[in-house]
Motif scaffolding. Structure first.
Motif, PDB file in Angstrom:
ATOM      1  N   ARG A  46     -18.843  24.402  43.124  1.00  0.00           N
ATOM      2  CA  ARG A  46     -20.224  24.542  43.611  1.00  0.00           C
ATOM      3  C   ARG A  46     -20.560  23.364  44.510  1.00  0.00           C
ATOM      4  NH1 ARG A  46     -25.380  26.399  40.679  1.00  0.00           N
ATOM      5  NH2 ARG A  46     -26.720  26.710  42.474  1.00  0.00           N
ATOM      6  N   PHE A  48     -24.070  21.362  46.219  1.00  0.00           N
ATOM      7  CA  PHE A  48     -25.510  21.170  46.209  1.00  0.00           C
ATOM      8  C   PHE A  48     -25.887  20.276  47.379  1.00  0.00           C
ATOM      9  CE2 PHE A  48     -24.131  21.809  41.872  1.00  0.00           C
ATOM     10  CZ  PHE A  48     -25.068  22.684  41.353  1.00  0.00           C
ATOM     11  N   PHE A  86     -26.513  18.093  35.698  1.00  0.00           N
ATOM     12  CA  PHE A  86     -25.696  19.273  35.971  1.00  0.00           C
ATOM     13  C   PHE A  86     -24.795  19.548  34.773  1.00  0.00           C
ATOM     14  CE2 PHE A  86     -26.816  17.197  39.861  1.00  0.00           C
ATOM     15  CZ  PHE A  86     -27.234  18.229  40.677  1.00  0.00           C
ATOM     16  N   ARG A  87     -24.692  20.826  34.416  1.00  0.00           N
ATOM     17  CA  ARG A  87     -23.863  21.276  33.306  1.00  0.00           C
ATOM     18  C   ARG A  87     -22.669  22.014  33.908  1.00  0.00           C
ATOM     19  NH1 ARG A  87     -23.098  20.287  28.014  1.00  0.00           N
ATOM     20  NH2 ARG A  87     -25.255  20.523  27.373  1.00  0.00           N
ATOM     21  N   GLN A  92     -18.161  27.305  36.131  1.00  0.00           N
ATOM     22  CA  GLN A  92     -19.506  27.371  36.690  1.00  0.00           C
ATOM     23  C   GLN A  92     -20.206  26.025  36.552  1.00  0.00           C
ATOM     24  OE1 GLN A  92     -21.796  30.574  35.149  1.00  0.00           O
ATOM     25  NE2 GLN A  92     -20.354  32.131  35.805  1.00  0.00           N
ATOM     26  N   VAL A  93     -20.999  25.690  37.564  1.00  0.00           N
ATOM     27  CA  VAL A  93     -21.786  24.465  37.571  1.00  0.00           C
ATOM     28  C   VAL A  93     -23.222  24.871  37.860  1.00  0.00           C
ATOM     29  CG1 VAL A  93     -22.129  22.207  38.645  1.00  0.00           C
ATOM     30  CG2 VAL A  93     -19.831  23.193  38.530  1.00  0.00           C
ATOM     31  N   PHE A  94     -24.152  24.371  37.069  1.00  0.00           N
ATOM     32  CA  PHE A  94     -25.551  24.675  37.309  1.00  0.00           C
ATOM     33  C   PHE A  94     -26.401  23.469  36.934  1.00  0.00           C
ATOM     34  CE2 PHE A  94     -23.941  26.491  33.432  1.00  0.00           C
ATOM     35  CZ  PHE A  94     -24.821  26.056  32.451  1.00  0.00           C
ATOM     36  N   GLU A  95     -27.508  23.349  37.641  1.00  0.00           N
ATOM     37  CA  GLU A  95     -28.451  22.267  37.365  1.00  0.00           C
ATOM     38  C   GLU A  95     -29.327  22.677  36.192  1.00  0.00           C
ATOM     39  OE1 GLU A  95     -31.598  19.372  39.709  1.00  0.00           O
ATOM     40  OE2 GLU A  95     -30.656  21.026  40.790  1.00  0.00           O
ATOM     41  N   VAL A  96     -29.603  21.725  35.295  1.00  0.00           N
ATOM     42  CA  VAL A  96     -30.457  21.982  34.138  1.00  0.00           C
ATOM     43  C   VAL A  96     -31.706  21.105  34.230  1.00  0.00           C
ATOM     44  CG1 VAL A  96     -28.676  22.872  32.589  1.00  0.00           C
ATOM     45  CG2 VAL A  96     -29.006  20.415  32.757  1.00  0.00           C
ATOM     46  N   ASP A 158     -29.716  20.782  27.951  1.00  0.00           N
ATOM     47  CA  ASP A 158     -29.863  22.125  28.501  1.00  0.00           C
ATOM     48  C   ASP A 158     -31.303  22.553  28.741  1.00  0.00           C
ATOM     49  OD1 ASP A 158     -27.174  22.537  28.753  1.00  0.00           O
ATOM     50  OD2 ASP A 158     -26.973  23.584  26.853  1.00  0.00           O
TER      51      ASP A 158
END
Length: 181
Positions: A46, A48, A86-87, A92-96, A158
């Protein structure tokens, strides 16, 4: 410093399987920016876009390599400090939204109308499930009597749920013991 991002800067996860790369420095009309890329091996998971980078750009992985935070200033050494968390799960990488509830809680009683407040990542507690953050009224005289006032929070990564609040002396001890800044 943002200019350092002209050449990619990579920070490997503790398990060595992933890395976060800062780069893509851009000096645009109204802000300095860059990119954050997360890789697993050679595969880009990912990317950003980052903006308002000025100084103190810092990444710290959680000990279990399942999350990391990015901390930076938008206005030099005493600029406004920000944290994004970020998790990473599987590929998969996603911002929390880790810091939002603590920032709102702090701002209810302590807020600098002229400049806003600072938020700092202090340390991971255990693995990636909880993080200690510090919130601070911007430390300049235009922020009134609360200038530099600081509190701390232990929050779940989270969902940002506040697990514990730290008084100013308690968070200052946390900062001295194991600070990222």
């Amino acid at each position: 410093m943002p200019e350092d991002l002209k050449q990619p800067q990579e920070i490997a996860s503790p398990d060595g399987k992933r890395r976060a790369a800062l780069g893509g420095y851009r000096d645009l009309k109204d802000y300095e920016g860059g990119t954050l890329q997360v890789f697993q091996g050679q595969a880009l998971l990912r990317q950003f876009n980052l903006r308002d980078l000025s100084a103190g750009i810092y990444i710290k992985w959680a000990p279990d390599s399942a999350a990391f935070y990015l901390m930076w200033s938008d206005g030099g050494a005493i600029g406004g400090y920000h944290v994004r968390v970020f998790r990473v799960r599987d590929e998969q990488v996603f911002e929390v939204p880790t810091t939002r509830a603590a920032e709102r809680d702090f701002a209810k009683k302590h807020y600098c109308k002229a400049r806003g407040n600072n938020v700092y990542a202090v340390r991971w507690l255990g693995n990636s499930d909880e993080i200690v953050i510090s919130t601070e009224v911007y430390p300049t005289s235009d922020c009134g009597r609360d200038l530099g006032f600081t509190l701390g929070y232990l929050v779940r990564t989270d969902d940002g749920i506040i697990v514990k609040r730290y008084s100013q002396p308690e968070i200052e001890e946390q900062i001295k013991a194991c600070s990222a800044f």
